[in-house]
Motif scaffolding. Structure first.
Motif, PDB file in Angstrom:
ATOM      1  N   MET A   9       0.848  -1.186   0.000  1.00  0.00           N
ATOM      2  CA  MET A   9       0.000   0.000   0.000  1.00  0.00           C
ATOM      3  C   MET A   9       0.890   1.246   0.000  1.00  0.00           C
ATOM      4  SD  MET A   9      -3.066  -0.937   2.648  1.00  0.00           S
ATOM      5  CE  MET A   9      -1.976  -1.232   4.002  1.00  0.00           C
ATOM      6  N   PRO A  10       0.446   2.316  -0.648  1.00  0.00           N
ATOM      7  CA  PRO A  10       1.281   3.524  -0.732  1.00  0.00           C
ATOM      8  C   PRO A  10       1.699   4.070   0.630  1.00  0.00           C
ATOM      9  CG  PRO A  10      -0.545   3.676  -2.264  1.00  0.00           C
ATOM     10  CD  PRO A  10      -0.771   2.438  -1.451  1.00  0.00           C
ATOM     11  N   GLY A  11       0.830   4.003   1.619  1.00  0.00           N
ATOM     12  CA  GLY A  11       1.187   4.505   2.950  1.00  0.00           C
ATOM     13  C   GLY A  11       2.309   3.699   3.579  1.00  0.00           C
ATOM     14  N   VAL A  12       2.273   2.386   3.403  1.00  0.00           N
ATOM     15  CA  VAL A  12       3.320   1.514   3.938  1.00  0.00           C
ATOM     16  C   VAL A  12       4.637   1.782   3.212  1.00  0.00           C
ATOM     17  CG1 VAL A  12       4.025  -0.897   4.263  1.00  0.00           C
ATOM     18  CG2 VAL A  12       1.647  -0.234   4.636  1.00  0.00           C
ATOM     19  N   GLN A  13       4.564   1.973   1.906  1.00  0.00           N
ATOM     20  CA  GLN A  13       5.771   2.295   1.145  1.00  0.00           C
ATOM     21  C   GLN A  13       6.381   3.615   1.617  1.00  0.00           C
ATOM     22  OE1 GLN A  13       5.750   2.073  -3.146  1.00  0.00           O
ATOM     23  NE2 GLN A  13       4.087   0.577  -3.103  1.00  0.00           N
ATOM     24  N   LEU A  14       5.527   4.587   1.857  1.00  0.00           N
ATOM     25  CA  LEU A  14       6.006   5.894   2.314  1.00  0.00           C
ATOM     26  C   LEU A  14       6.721   5.775   3.658  1.00  0.00           C
ATOM     27  CD1 LEU A  14       6.082   8.963   1.808  1.00  0.00           C
ATOM     28  CD2 LEU A  14       3.944   9.100   3.098  1.00  0.00           C
ATOM     29  N   VAL A  15       6.132   5.038   4.580  1.00  0.00           N
ATOM     30  CA  VAL A  15       6.765   4.836   5.886  1.00  0.00           C
ATOM     31  C   VAL A  15       8.072   4.066   5.721  1.00  0.00           C
ATOM     32  CG1 VAL A  15       6.520   3.659   8.120  1.00  0.00           C
ATOM     33  CG2 VAL A  15       4.628   4.994   7.199  1.00  0.00           C
ATOM     34  N   PHE A  16       8.067   3.024   4.901  1.00  0.00           N
ATOM     35  CA  PHE A  16       9.242   2.187   4.674  1.00  0.00           C
ATOM     36  C   PHE A  16      10.407   2.999   4.091  1.00  0.00           C
ATOM     37  CE2 PHE A  16      11.512  -0.969   1.914  1.00  0.00           C
ATOM     38  CZ  PHE A  16      12.015  -1.761   2.933  1.00  0.00           C
TER      39      PHE A  16
END
Length: 133
Positions: A9-16
């Motif tokens: 998910m884009p939010g998880v990618q952003l955090v990662f």
């Protein structure tokens, strides 16, 4: 885990992807605070007389923000591995005892935040490279 990070998910990618940079920026901010505060003077007093640090101080000076930050980062290396620097003759062991405990703790936290952020950055890059089709 062989899953491609691009499918997350884009939010998880952003955090990662942002976590390593946030850790490294936190480390830089902590050391910038030391460089701009009176803690810098305490650091200079505690390590004063150390031949290696005196050469660094003479080379870079203490007037500009850049030079003060460089000296703080150099001192972080000395603080985190004092036995190595004592063995090499760069540091007098008694001088390190003069460094306030709170300042030493902040410097150690900052250097480990920087190391952790750097390692996580390479891990993230590796995950994206391995996940590439």
């Amino acid at each position: 885990m062989t899953e491609d990070p691009r499918t997350w998910m884009p939010g998880v990618q952003l955090v990662f992807l942002s976590t390593p940079f946030l850790l490294m920026l936190s480390a830089m901010a902590m050391n910038a605070c030391v460089a701009l505060s009176r803690d810098f003077d305490l650091l200079i007093e505690a390590i004063q007389g150390n031949p290696w640090f005196e050469r660094q101080k003479n080379l870079w000076g203490t007037a500009s923000f850049k030079s003060r930050c460089y000296l703080v980062w150099s001192a972080c290396g000395v603080v985190i591995w004092p036995k190595l620097h004592v063995r090499r003759g760069h540091l007098d062991a008694d001088k390190m005892d003069n460094l306030p405990r709170g300042l030493r703790r902040r410097m150690i936290i900052a250097i480990w935040l920087g190391f952790t952020g750097f390692a996580l950055m390479f891990l993230a890059i590796g995950a994206y490279k391995l996940g590439k089709n």
